[in-house]
Design a protein around this motif. Structure first.
Motif, PDB file in Angstrom:
ATOM      1  N   ASN A 123     -16.083  14.853   4.550  1.00 36.21           N
ATOM      2  CA  ASN A 123     -16.384  14.792   3.116  1.00 36.21           C
ATOM      3  C   ASN A 123     -16.961  16.098   2.583  1.00 36.21           C
ATOM      4  O   ASN A 123     -17.291  16.191   1.406  1.00 36.21           O
ATOM      5  CB  ASN A 123     -17.433  13.735   2.763  1.00 36.21           C
ATOM      6  CG  ASN A 123     -17.374  12.495   3.604  1.00 36.21           C
ATOM      7  OD1 ASN A 123     -17.911  12.452   4.698  1.00 36.21           O
ATOM      8  ND2 ASN A 123     -16.712  11.489   3.086  1.00 36.21           N
ATOM      9  N   ASP A 124     -17.161  17.078   3.450  1.00 34.03           N
ATOM     10  CA  ASP A 124     -17.781  18.322   3.000  1.00 34.03           C
ATOM     11  C   ASP A 124     -17.362  19.412   3.978  1.00 34.03           C
ATOM     12  O   ASP A 124     -17.493  19.221   5.186  1.00 34.03           O
ATOM     13  CB  ASP A 124     -19.307  18.129   3.032  1.00 34.03           C
ATOM     14  CG  ASP A 124     -20.034  19.252   2.320  1.00 34.03           C
ATOM     15  OD1 ASP A 124     -20.292  19.112   1.126  1.00 34.03           O
ATOM     16  OD2 ASP A 124     -20.340  20.281   2.962  1.00 34.03           O
ATOM     17  N   ARG A 183     -19.463  14.650   7.860  1.00 31.33           N
ATOM     18  CA  ARG A 183     -18.681  13.426   7.743  1.00 31.33           C
ATOM     19  C   ARG A 183     -19.619  12.237   7.681  1.00 31.33           C
ATOM     20  O   ARG A 183     -20.703  12.244   8.239  1.00 31.33           O
ATOM     21  CB  ARG A 183     -17.690  13.288   8.900  1.00 31.33           C
ATOM     22  CG  ARG A 183     -18.326  13.137  10.255  1.00 31.33           C
ATOM     23  CD  ARG A 183     -17.272  13.282  11.341  1.00 31.33           C
ATOM     24  NE  ARG A 183     -16.474  12.072  11.415  1.00 31.33           N
ATOM     25  CZ  ARG A 183     -16.723  11.070  12.240  1.00 31.33           C
ATOM     26  NH1 ARG A 183     -17.747  11.105  13.061  1.00 31.33           N
ATOM     27  NH2 ARG A 183     -15.947  10.006  12.247  1.00 31.33           N
ATOM     28  N   GLU A 184     -19.137  11.216   6.960  1.00 27.95           N
ATOM     29  CA  GLU A 184     -19.933  10.015   6.832  1.00 27.95           C
ATOM     30  C   GLU A 184     -19.836   9.207   8.117  1.00 27.95           C
ATOM     31  O   GLU A 184     -18.762   9.066   8.686  1.00 27.95           O
ATOM     32  CB  GLU A 184     -19.365   9.211   5.670  1.00 27.95           C
ATOM     33  CG  GLU A 184     -20.305   8.217   5.083  1.00 27.95           C
ATOM     34  CD  GLU A 184     -19.616   7.401   4.002  1.00 27.95           C
ATOM     35  OE1 GLU A 184     -19.056   8.007   3.076  1.00 27.95           O
ATOM     36  OE2 GLU A 184     -19.627   6.176   4.129  1.00 27.95           O
ATOM     37  N   ILE A 185     -20.977   8.691   8.561  1.00 29.14           N
ATOM     38  CA  ILE A 185     -20.952   7.757   9.687  1.00 29.14           C
ATOM     39  C   ILE A 185     -21.651   6.489   9.204  1.00 29.14           C
ATOM     40  O   ILE A 185     -22.166   6.454   8.090  1.00 29.14           O
ATOM     41  CB  ILE A 185     -21.664   8.340  10.926  1.00 29.14           C
ATOM     42  CG1 ILE A 185     -23.069   8.838  10.559  1.00 29.14           C
ATOM     43  CG2 ILE A 185     -20.848   9.468  11.526  1.00 29.14           C
ATOM     44  CD1 ILE A 185     -23.915   9.212  11.738  1.00 29.14           C
ATOM     45  N   PRO A 242     -24.593   5.473  -4.341  1.00 32.04           N
ATOM     46  CA  PRO A 242     -24.137   6.410  -3.306  1.00 32.04           C
ATOM     47  C   PRO A 242     -22.638   6.266  -3.003  1.00 32.04           C
ATOM     48  O   PRO A 242     -22.078   5.173  -3.139  1.00 32.04           O
ATOM     49  CB  PRO A 242     -24.962   6.012  -2.077  1.00 32.04           C
ATOM     50  CG  PRO A 242     -25.524   4.673  -2.365  1.00 32.04           C
ATOM     51  CD  PRO A 242     -25.571   4.514  -3.848  1.00 32.04           C
ATOM     52  N   HIS A 243     -22.023   7.368  -2.572  1.00 35.94           N
ATOM     53  CA  HIS A 243     -20.586   7.359  -2.256  1.00 35.94           C
ATOM     54  C   HIS A 243     -20.239   6.390  -1.129  1.00 35.94           C
ATOM     55  O   HIS A 243     -19.124   5.889  -1.066  1.00 35.94           O
ATOM     56  CB  HIS A 243     -20.101   8.768  -1.914  1.00 35.94           C
ATOM     57  CG  HIS A 243     -19.714   9.541  -3.143  1.00 35.94           C
ATOM     58  ND1 HIS A 243     -18.522   9.327  -3.771  1.00 35.94           N
ATOM     59  CD2 HIS A 243     -20.382  10.453  -3.867  1.00 35.94           C
ATOM     60  CE1 HIS A 243     -18.452  10.096  -4.841  1.00 35.94           C
ATOM     61  NE2 HIS A 243     -19.573  10.793  -4.919  1.00 35.94           N
ATOM     62  N   GLY A 285     -14.692  13.670  -1.565  1.00 35.78           N
ATOM     63  CA  GLY A 285     -15.938  14.382  -1.357  1.00 35.78           C
ATOM     64  C   GLY A 285     -15.701  15.813  -0.901  1.00 35.78           C
ATOM     65  O   GLY A 285     -16.460  16.712  -1.244  1.00 35.78           O
ATOM     66  N   ILE A 286     -14.620  16.045  -0.158  1.00 34.36           N
ATOM     67  CA  ILE A 286     -14.339  17.395   0.352  1.00 34.36           C
ATOM     68  C   ILE A 286     -14.156  18.347  -0.840  1.00 34.36           C
ATOM     69  O   ILE A 286     -14.519  19.520  -0.780  1.00 34.36           O
ATOM     70  CB  ILE A 286     -13.142  17.388   1.339  1.00 34.36           C
ATOM     71  CG1 ILE A 286     -13.068  18.695   2.124  1.00 34.36           C
ATOM     72  CG2 ILE A 286     -11.824  17.091   0.656  1.00 34.36           C
ATOM     73  CD1 ILE A 286     -12.166  18.647   3.335  1.00 34.36           C
ATOM     74  N   ALA A 287     -13.631  17.813  -1.962  1.00 41.75           N
ATOM     75  CA  ALA A 287     -13.653  18.507  -3.258  1.00 41.75           C
ATOM     76  C   ALA A 287     -13.931  17.424  -4.291  1.00 41.75           C
ATOM     77  O   ALA A 287     -13.616  16.258  -4.059  1.00 41.75           O
ATOM     78  CB  ALA A 287     -12.312  19.176  -3.536  1.00 41.75           C
ATOM     79  N   ALA A 288     -14.515  17.800  -5.413  1.00 39.74           N
ATOM     80  CA  ALA A 288     -14.880  16.792  -6.406  1.00 39.74           C
ATOM     81  C   ALA A 288     -13.636  16.206  -7.082  1.00 39.74           C
ATOM     82  O   ALA A 288     -13.428  15.000  -7.102  1.00 39.74           O
ATOM     83  CB  ALA A 288     -15.834  17.383  -7.435  1.00 39.74           C
ATOM     84  N   GLU A 289     -12.807  17.063  -7.609  1.00 39.16           N
ATOM     85  CA  GLU A 289     -11.587  16.636  -8.308  1.00 39.16           C
ATOM     86  C   GLU A 289     -10.443  17.526  -7.847  1.00 39.16           C
ATOM     87  O   GLU A 289     -10.657  18.707  -7.583  1.00 39.16           O
ATOM     88  CB  GLU A 289     -11.754  16.827  -9.823  1.00 39.16           C
ATOM     89  CG  GLU A 289     -12.687  15.833 -10.503  1.00 39.16           C
ATOM     90  CD  GLU A 289     -12.174  14.405 -10.475  1.00 39.16           C
ATOM     91  OE1 GLU A 289     -10.930  14.224 -10.455  1.00 39.16           O
ATOM     92  OE2 GLU A 289     -13.000  13.472 -10.428  1.00 39.16           O
ATOM     93  N   PRO A 290      -9.232  17.001  -7.767  1.00 37.39           N
ATOM     94  CA  PRO A 290      -8.115  17.869  -7.388  1.00 37.39           C
ATOM     95  C   PRO A 290      -7.868  18.952  -8.439  1.00 37.39           C
ATOM     96  O   PRO A 290      -8.082  18.728  -9.624  1.00 37.39           O
ATOM     97  CB  PRO A 290      -6.922  16.910  -7.304  1.00 37.39           C
ATOM     98  CG  PRO A 290      -7.324  15.668  -7.997  1.00 37.39           C
ATOM     99  CD  PRO A 290      -8.824  15.600  -7.967  1.00 37.39           C
TER     100      PRO A 290
END
Ligand SMILES: Cc1cc2nc3c(=O)[nH]c(=O)nc-3n(C[C@H](O)[C@H](O)[C@H](O)COP(=O)(O)OP(=O)(O)OC[C@H]3O[C@@H](n4cnc5c(N)ncnc54)[C@H](O)[C@@H]3O)c2cc1C
Ligand SMILES: Cc1cc2nc3c(=O)[nH]c(=O)nc-3n(C[C@H](O)[C@H](O)[C@H](O)COP(=O)(O)OP(=O)(O)OC[C@H]3O[C@@H](n4cnc5c(N)ncnc54)[C@H](O)[C@@H]3O)c2cc1C
Lengths: 324, 246
Positions: free
Chosen positions: B142-143, B155-157, A245-246, B177-182
């Protein structure tokens, strides 16, 4: 005058980090010859709150209004800056983690303060106010001077340590009027029970050298033997490949960790990965390539195939645990 | 949808760090400068959303003329226009104030920054802009999805994630995570970028709340002690008796 500390809780409990912050604040308060005030927000019982006084809190402000049980950066920043004003705090201290990163900069603007994040030591002087921080993702340190009367600091975990300093608990309830926020949490998902890589004292971390996700069982086994203080971490490509997982991804673009022991298995030691692990107390590398850069960052090294070395290490750890 | 993406101009992630001027300044000699990786991902996601749903993306950097190639790269990736605030950035308090002033004049729906700049690792600019403007903010996203009038974010918590909805305007600090790759600029994008507007504005009066006095490099590790792959009992003994970490 005072030094204010925001002590975050996790489901009503403080962590070692909270006590480290109080210890750090006590050191800062000593230079000013003033008191340490801790602010707790959310549902924390009296027994837990009184623990803060064992590390140097002279006073504990308890904001337990039900509206504050859910995290919201705007509400929390308002409450903390109100507390800083009413306590005449010269310095306000936070942990350097994802939650406080959303609030401390807001508090800084509200207090017209100067902020240094990622502090690694107590201020070397208070007049002028100078403190050291990490910069360039762990590749350097910077000594930073704050030019404002009010100061906000965020401390890196494990940078200062915990020091006992027993005071009489003085717990006072604290109120702060709420504004309404447009940011609404609509869903929360928690796979509870699992330790975060940020909190673990031991990380058994794997890279692409493990070849396939199934082989991470060897690392999980090591982590299980080492007990509840240990957990598994990984490199970026491993998370990108969805082998892990990330949330376990460590490095410049992932989490910056500071465990006592970091075991790097099948990890080359790219500079972006090292950026996340250089604060570890001890690093062990296991890699087939004796020239892999990870060895330069490590304290102990084993040249060998992880798939052969890990079972042996697990046996040795089991034997050690059985005898201790 | 009017989107502002704040871009830090930072040394490449593989850069060897050195200092000059009695360790007061970072040595720029021979360094490759890039768009900060966190905001590069945020920009990538913003461009994808804009291409699907329409809108306008402005890229902004507070910096001297040397940052212009970095802004041109943002234009080549797909931003529509760019603004440079003509000031040497030395402090997050001041940088955020400059950005907030530009935002006040242009009324963006969404302001994106990265989770942190990879030079001074402050993690401050995004939330400070939010406070100057009294906007809501969601950090460490992240998304991201944007709909007319509102953002849907994750967002990750600790040990999981939370999903957040927020009406415009707002600040979002993005990360992996907000985008996979630039996004890698295509030749066509690079050609078009030359013609896109890059406006230079002068800074407003503000002060630096902090000042770097000196830099230093971490002490290098003592040499690595090698243990034979056949003797894991020895490694465990060393970790217990010498390093005292188990
Ligand atoms: C902007 C940017 C940001 C980045 N951020 C991060 C980040 O946050 N975190 C991160 O980790 N990376 C990051 N990276 C990627 C980084 O550059 C490396 O590509 C990555 O860290 C390499 O991961 P790895 O060590 O798992 O894989 P590799 O580099 O492929 O290394 C695998 C290692 O395993 C060894 N090996 C092979 N087989 C075995 C075996 N059987 N037993 C033991 N060892 C074996 C090999 O010798 C090698 O050293 C980033 C890159 C960029 C450009
Ligand atoms: C050659 C050079 C020398 C520098 N020297 C210093 C110095 O001595 N001290 C110092 O504090 N800073 C210095 N900077 C500036 C630094 O790059 C940042 O712009 C600024 O200081 C904020 O740092 P931070 O770590 O707090 O950013 P963070 O708060 O971590 O940044 C978060 C996000 O805000 C946005 N952002 C940050 N900076 C800018 C910017 N300038 N323009 C637009 N968006 C931005 C990005 O999206 C970034 O991801 C220097 C920059 C250069 C190019």
């Amino acid at each position: 005058m005072s030094v204010l500390v925001y002590t975050e809780n996790w489901d009503g409990q403080f962590k070692k980090l909270s006590f480290e912050l109080i210890s750090y604040a006590s050191e800062v308060a000593k230079s000013y010859n003033t008191n340490v005030v801790a602010l707790s927000i959310g549902n924390v019982d009296e027994a837990e709150l009184s623990k803060l006084s064992q590390y140097g809190a002279d006073k504990v402000l308890n904001l337990s209004n039900a509206a504050y049980t859910e995290f919201n950066a705007e509400y929390y920043a308002k409450a903390i800056s109100e507390a800083a004003k009413s306590e005449h705090a010269q310095v306000t201290i936070f942990a350097n983690n994802i939650t406080t990163r959303a609030i401390a900069p807001r508090v800084t603007i509200k207090l017209d303060a100067g902020m240094v994040s990622g502090c690694v030591a107590a201020p070397e002087s208070i007049e002028p106010f100078v403190v050291s921080k990490k910069a360039f993702s762990g590749k350097a340190f910077a000594r930073v001077k704050i030019n404002k009367d009010n100061k906000v600091l965020s401390l890196n975990q494990n940078a200062f340590g915990i020091k006992e300093n027993v005071k009489a608990a003085n717990i006072v309830s604290f109120e702060c009027a709420l504004e309404t926020s447009k940011a609404k949490v609509v869903e929360v998902s928690k796979n509870s029970g699992k330790m975060s890589v940020l909190d673990a004292e031991i990380l058994v971390s794997g890279g692409r050298g493990l070849k396939k996700p199934e082989n991470f069982k060897l690392l999980e086994e090591a982590s299980d033997i080492l007990g509840s203080v240990a957990t598994v971490a990984c490199t970026k490509p491993v998370a990108d490949l969805e082998w892990r997982p990330h949330s376990e991804h460590v490095g410049q673009t992932g989490k910056v960790v500071a465990p006592n022991l970091y075991i790097a298995v099948g990890i080359s030691g790219a500079i972006q990965h090292l950026a996340g692990i250089t604060s570890s107390k001890v690093i062990v590398a296991i890699n087939t390539d004796k020239d892999a850069p990870i060895f330069e960052a490590s304290d102990y090294g084993v040249v060998g195939d992880a798939l052969e070395v890990m079972p042996k290490l697990n046996e040795a750890l089991k034997a050690f645990k059985a005898n201790s | 949808m009017k989107i502002l993406v704040c871009i830090s101009h930072v040394p490449d992630t593989t850069a060897k760090i050195a200092f000059v001027d009695n360790n007061k300044s970072y040595n720029k000699e021979g360094q490759q400068f890039i768009i900060g990786p966190n905001e590069e991902l945020a920009l990538t996601r913003a461009i994808d959303i804009k291409e699907a749903k329409g809108g306008n993306i402005t890229a902004l950097t507070v910096g001297s003329a040397e940052v212009e190639p970095t802004l041109r790269k943002a234009l080549a990736m797909g931003a529509d226009d760019a603004i440079r605030v003509n000031m040497d950035p030395k402090d997050a308090f001041n940088v955020s104030k400059q950005i907030a002033e530009v935002a006040k004049a242009n009324q963006y729906d969404v302001i994106l920054t990265g989770r942190e700049a990879i030079d001074y690792n402050g993690g401050q600019v995004g939330e400070m802009i939010a406070e100057w403007l009294i906007y809501p903010s969601v950090s460490g996203v992240n998304d991201m999805d944007l709909e007319p009038g509102k953002a849907i974010l994750k967002r990750e918590i600790d040990g999981g994630y939370e999903k957040i909805e927020c009406d415009f305007p707002l600040i979002i600090t993005g990360q992996k995570g907000i985008a996979a790759e630039p996004k890698i600029p295509a030749m066509r994008g690079i050609m078009m970028a030359r013609k896109k507007p890059l406006i230079v504005v002068e800074p407003v009066q503000s002060d630096n709340a902090t000042e770097v006095l000196e830099h230093s490099l971490p002490a290098s590790k003592a040499s690595c002690k090698m243990v034979s792959a056949d003797d894991m009992n020895e490694l465990v003994r060393l970790l217990h008796e010498e390093a005292k970490v188990i």
